[in-house]
Design a protein around this motif. Structure first.
Motif, PDB file in Angstrom:
ATOM      1  N   VAL A  72      52.783  44.684   6.997  1.00  0.00           N
ATOM      2  CA  VAL A  72      51.453  44.426   6.991  1.00  0.00           C
ATOM      3  C   VAL A  72      51.151  42.966   7.230  1.00  0.00           C
ATOM      4  O   VAL A  72      51.843  42.041   6.414  1.00  0.00           O
ATOM      5  CB  VAL A  72      50.451  45.017   5.841  1.00  0.00           C
ATOM      6  CG1 VAL A  72      49.367  44.505   5.617  1.00  0.00           C
ATOM      7  CG2 VAL A  72      50.460  46.715   6.186  1.00  0.00           C
ATOM      8  N   GLY A  73      50.010  42.448   7.745  1.00  0.00           N
ATOM      9  CA  GLY A  73      50.042  41.124   7.948  1.00  0.00           C
ATOM     10  C   GLY A  73      49.303  40.314   7.000  1.00  0.00           C
ATOM     11  O   GLY A  73      48.756  40.981   6.049  1.00  0.00           O
ATOM     12  N   PRO A  74      49.187  38.936   7.020  1.00  0.00           N
ATOM     13  CA  PRO A  74      48.138  38.459   5.974  1.00  0.00           C
ATOM     14  C   PRO A  74      46.603  38.967   6.079  1.00  0.00           C
ATOM     15  O   PRO A  74      46.165  39.418   7.143  1.00  0.00           O
ATOM     16  CB  PRO A  74      48.215  36.875   6.448  1.00  0.00           C
ATOM     17  CG  PRO A  74      49.250  36.884   7.366  1.00  0.00           C
ATOM     18  CD  PRO A  74      49.674  38.274   7.916  1.00  0.00           C
ATOM     19  N   GLY A  75      46.009  38.872   4.951  1.00  0.00           N
ATOM     20  CA  GLY A  75      44.645  39.435   4.834  1.00  0.00           C
ATOM     21  C   GLY A  75      44.690  41.003   5.414  1.00  0.00           C
ATOM     22  O   GLY A  75      43.707  41.514   5.702  1.00  0.00           O
ATOM     23  N   GLY A  76      45.702  41.642   4.974  1.00  0.00           N
ATOM     24  CA  GLY A  76      45.753  43.093   5.261  1.00  0.00           C
ATOM     25  C   GLY A  76      45.708  43.450   6.630  1.00  0.00           C
ATOM     26  O   GLY A  76      45.363  44.224   6.958  1.00  0.00           O
ATOM     27  N   GLY A  77      46.345  42.539   7.772  1.00  0.00           N
ATOM     28  CA  GLY A  77      46.276  42.561   8.898  1.00  0.00           C
ATOM     29  C   GLY A  77      46.964  43.738   9.637  1.00  0.00           C
ATOM     30  O   GLY A  77      47.979  44.373   8.618  1.00  0.00           O
ATOM     31  N   PRO A  78      46.875  44.525  10.523  1.00  0.00           N
ATOM     32  CA  PRO A  78      47.703  45.623  11.232  1.00  0.00           C
ATOM     33  C   PRO A  78      49.395  45.443  11.070  1.00  0.00           C
ATOM     34  O   PRO A  78      49.593  44.083  11.142  1.00  0.00           O
ATOM     35  CB  PRO A  78      47.362  45.524  12.604  1.00  0.00           C
ATOM     36  CG  PRO A  78      46.523  44.491  12.927  1.00  0.00           C
ATOM     37  CD  PRO A  78      45.893  43.950  11.722  1.00  0.00           C
ATOM     38  N   ALA A  79      50.072  46.382  10.735  1.00  0.00           N
ATOM     39  CA  ALA A  79      51.375  46.288  10.379  1.00  0.00           C
ATOM     40  C   ALA A  79      52.136  45.988  11.870  1.00  0.00           C
ATOM     41  O   ALA A  79      51.612  46.561  12.819  1.00  0.00           O
ATOM     42  CB  ALA A  79      51.924  47.631   9.723  1.00  0.00           C
ATOM     43  N   GLY A  80      53.409  45.292  11.955  1.00  0.00           N
ATOM     44  CA  GLY A  80      54.212  45.410  12.755  1.00  0.00           C
ATOM     45  C   GLY A  80      54.928  46.562  12.950  1.00  0.00           C
ATOM     46  O   GLY A  80      54.565  47.485  12.312  1.00  0.00           O
ATOM     47  N   ASP A  81      55.854  46.631  13.712  1.00  0.00           N
ATOM     48  CA  ASP A  81      56.751  47.782  14.097  1.00  0.00           C
ATOM     49  C   ASP A  81      57.845  47.658  13.254  1.00  0.00           C
ATOM     50  O   ASP A  81      58.477  46.540  12.840  1.00  0.00           O
ATOM     51  CB  ASP A  81      57.134  47.977  15.618  1.00  0.00           C
ATOM     52  CG  ASP A  81      56.030  48.136  16.245  1.00  0.00           C
ATOM     53  OD1 ASP A  81      54.787  48.763  15.789  1.00  0.00           O
ATOM     54  OD2 ASP A  81      55.773  47.811  17.393  1.00  0.00           O
ATOM     55  N   LEU A  82      58.558  48.732  12.784  1.00  0.00           N
ATOM     56  CA  LEU A  82      59.851  48.983  12.024  1.00  0.00           C
ATOM     57  C   LEU A  82      60.738  49.306  12.899  1.00  0.00           C
ATOM     58  O   LEU A  82      60.832  50.341  13.748  1.00  0.00           O
ATOM     59  CB  LEU A  82      59.691  49.889  11.058  1.00  0.00           C
ATOM     60  CG  LEU A  82      60.960  50.068  10.162  1.00  0.00           C
ATOM     61  CD1 LEU A  82      61.442  48.810   9.186  1.00  0.00           C
ATOM     62  CD2 LEU A  82      60.809  51.191   9.205  1.00  0.00           C
ATOM     63  N   TYR A  83      62.108  48.648  13.104  1.00  0.00           N
ATOM     64  CA  TYR A  83      62.918  48.859  14.025  1.00  0.00           C
ATOM     65  C   TYR A  83      64.303  49.480  12.997  1.00  0.00           C
ATOM     66  O   TYR A  83      64.536  48.929  11.852  1.00  0.00           O
ATOM     67  CB  TYR A  83      63.444  47.782  14.780  1.00  0.00           C
ATOM     68  CG  TYR A  83      62.631  47.623  15.835  1.00  0.00           C
ATOM     69  CD1 TYR A  83      62.537  48.226  17.090  1.00  0.00           C
ATOM     70  CD2 TYR A  83      61.662  46.585  15.773  1.00  0.00           C
ATOM     71  CE1 TYR A  83      61.614  47.942  18.177  1.00  0.00           C
ATOM     72  CE2 TYR A  83      60.619  46.424  16.734  1.00  0.00           C
ATOM     73  CZ  TYR A  83      60.783  47.068  17.752  1.00  0.00           C
ATOM     74  OH  TYR A  83      59.956  46.673  18.907  1.00  0.00           O
ATOM     75  N   VAL A  84      64.656  50.434  13.085  1.00  0.00           N
ATOM     76  CA  VAL A  84      66.081  51.108  12.297  1.00  0.00           C
ATOM     77  C   VAL A  84      67.282  50.789  13.376  1.00  0.00           C
ATOM     78  O   VAL A  84      67.135  51.295  14.283  1.00  0.00           O
ATOM     79  CB  VAL A  84      65.761  52.316  12.181  1.00  0.00           C
ATOM     80  CG1 VAL A  84      66.899  53.068  11.184  1.00  0.00           C
ATOM     81  CG2 VAL A  84      64.466  52.841  11.445  1.00  0.00           C
ATOM     82  N   GLU A  85      68.122  49.839  12.977  1.00  0.00           N
ATOM     83  CA  GLU A  85      69.405  49.860  13.721  1.00  0.00           C
ATOM     84  C   GLU A  85      70.403  50.657  13.187  1.00  0.00           C
ATOM     85  O   GLU A  85      70.783  50.744  11.880  1.00  0.00           O
ATOM     86  CB  GLU A  85      69.787  48.310  13.566  1.00  0.00           C
ATOM     87  CG  GLU A  85      70.835  47.747  14.508  1.00  0.00           C
ATOM     88  CD  GLU A  85      71.207  46.419  14.750  1.00  0.00           C
ATOM     89  OE1 GLU A  85      70.391  45.664  15.183  1.00  0.00           O
ATOM     90  OE2 GLU A  85      72.141  46.045  14.409  1.00  0.00           O
ATOM     91  N   ILE A  86      71.015  51.443  14.092  1.00  0.00           N
ATOM     92  CA  ILE A  86      72.090  52.425  13.652  1.00  0.00           C
ATOM     93  C   ILE A  86      73.524  51.609  13.634  1.00  0.00           C
ATOM     94  O   ILE A  86      73.887  50.801  14.515  1.00  0.00           O
ATOM     95  CB  ILE A  86      72.167  53.350  14.758  1.00  0.00           C
ATOM     96  CG1 ILE A  86      70.706  54.304  14.953  1.00  0.00           C
ATOM     97  CG2 ILE A  86      73.236  54.385  14.769  1.00  0.00           C
ATOM     98  CD1 ILE A  86      70.458  54.916  13.637  1.00  0.00           C
ATOM     99  N   ARG A  87      74.313  52.069  12.405  1.00  0.00           N
ATOM    100  CA  ARG A  87      75.449  51.763  12.478  1.00  0.00           C
ATOM    101  C   ARG A  87      76.267  53.058  12.227  1.00  0.00           C
ATOM    102  O   ARG A  87      76.183  53.720  11.180  1.00  0.00           O
ATOM    103  CB  ARG A  87      75.796  50.813  11.109  1.00  0.00           C
ATOM    104  CG  ARG A  87      76.194  49.563  11.644  1.00  0.00           C
ATOM    105  CD  ARG A  87      76.447  48.493  10.459  1.00  0.00           C
ATOM    106  NE  ARG A  87      76.152  48.970   9.247  1.00  0.00           N
ATOM    107  CZ  ARG A  87      75.648  48.087   8.281  1.00  0.00           C
ATOM    108  NH1 ARG A  87      75.855  46.703   8.501  1.00  0.00           N
ATOM    109  NH2 ARG A  87      75.092  48.537   7.235  1.00  0.00           N
TER     110      ARG A  87
END
Ligand SMILES: [Zn+2]
Ligand SMILES: [Zn+2]
Length: 374
Positions: free
Chosen positions: A233-248
């Motif tokens: 989540v961004g500063p000031g409660g801004g919209p969240a970025g994306d989450l990347y799950v990297e596979i091993r």
């Protein structure tokens, strides 16, 4: 008709250079940021005069008695639509500077990356996996605005909510006004009178949560699965970025993966290879029968179709390739030795003719695999 020569204070036969020089001098004297609102009307007149006289075509029209900058004028491109006030300002003062208004407190958060170890079966068939992630989330106490509950954001008293302040600065044109972000509110235009105790005014806090990740069949080491808006989540409660799950993918003790195909080695006694046999093989799909024909050779590959890894985002699966490794018996007792010797005699192989060939194909493919790092 307005006398543009008079406005710029140049003779009717003035050179382009003279016109430009005079315009620059007047522009810096009359610029509204320097002269205030009183100078604004004259500044516009000067700009209009310069627009006409600096353009050879328009100047010629004007000299013939047509005002190209009046709405009824020949060229039609009047002041304010063709050549705006802002253009002149930017040409002379470089434009840019601080943004016109306050910057928003809430800004988009960053993308996050987490790694996830999976085993071969999960890669082959796909899986639903629980994943613990540690990211910034919106502060539940203040809802993201950073204010102590019961209080609210206040308009900045220094910039009155504009987010920037104007300052007089010196330049080659003399004194001009420049705009800079307001230091009191960092350009936000608002201040937090009392900080939220849980997030210290950041509007976000770190939190650990559990997500369910759908791992599609066919993923491999390095594949990234994107979970939209599950990042920071961004500063000031801004919209969240994306989450990347990297596979091993964890190595399997039996199967080696190449693309979506699997490979393994099956050790077979010489007699079974010679006579042929049916064996039960433990695969990812459970026990599977494998049929070795009589006379199976070392290095021979038996392919079990469709028992490999699922193709990513497509139907079907790779194959399972079983590489046969023929075991020559050792430690024969007397009776076994006699039996084998009889067989050799029967086949006329007691002293076989030396038959040299190029290296066994298997040797080459193993070498190639080594070189390509498989
Ligand atoms: Zn808070
Ligand atoms: Zn301010």
């Amino acid at each position: 008709m307005t006398d543009y020569y008079e406005i710029l204070g140049v003779p009717r036969d003035a050179s382009a250079e003279q016109i430009k020089k005079s315009y620059r001098k007047l522009a810096r004297e009359l610029h509204p940021d320097v002269a205030g609102e009183a100078g604004e009307e004259r500044f516009k007149d000067v700009a209009r005069a310069y627009e006409v006289l600096s353009n050879p075509d328009k100047r010629q029209q004007y000299d013939m008695g047509v005002d190209p900058s009046s709405p009824s004028g020949g060229a039609g491109a009047g002041f304010g639509n063709g050549f705006g006030f802002q253009d002149i300002f930017e040409t002379f003062f470089g434009g840019g500077g601080a943004p016109a208004g306050p910057v928003p407190r809430a800004r988009r958060g960053q993308d996050a990356l987490v790694r996830m170890d999976i085993d071969l079966a999960e890669a082959a068939f796909g899986a639903k996996r629980e994943l613990q992630v540690d990211t910034a989330v919106v502060c539940g106490t203040c809802g993201g605005n950073g204010c102590r509950p019961g209080t609210d954001l206040k308009t900045c008293e220094v910039c009155h909510g504009r987010g920037n302040v104007q300052r007089v600065a010196r330049s080659f044109l003399g004194q001009v006004m420049t705009t800079a972000p307001c230091a009191a509110c960092q350009g936000f235009g608002t201040v937090i009178p009392e900080l939220c105790a849980d997030c210290s005014g950041e509007g976000r806090v770190r939190s650990r949560r559990t997500l369910t990740v759908n791992v599609p069949a066919g993923v491999d080491t390095g594949t990234r699965i994107k979970l939209t808006s599950q990042g920071e989540v961004g500063p000031g409660g801004g919209p969240a970025g994306d989450l990347y799950v990297e596979i091993r993918e964890k190595p399997h003790e039996t199967f080696v993966r190449r693309g979506d195909d699997l490979h393994c080695t099956l050790q077979v006694p010489m007699t079974a290879a010679a006579l042929g046999t049916v064996l039960d093989l433990e695969t990812l799909d459970g026990e599977q029968e494998i049929d070795l024909r009589p006379g199976t050779q070392p290095g021979q590959v038996v392919t079990l179709k469709g028992l490999g890894v699922g193709h990513l985002h497509a139907g079907g699966r790779g194959d399972l390739n079983v590489h046969v490794d023929v075991q020559v018996p050792t430690g024969l007792d007397e009776e076994q030795t006699d039996l084998l010797r009889s067989l050799a005699t029967m086949r006329g192989e007691e002293r076989p003719e030396p038959r040299l060939t190029a290296a066994h194909p298997g040797v080459f493919s193993r070498l190639r695999d080594k070189l390509s790092g498989r």
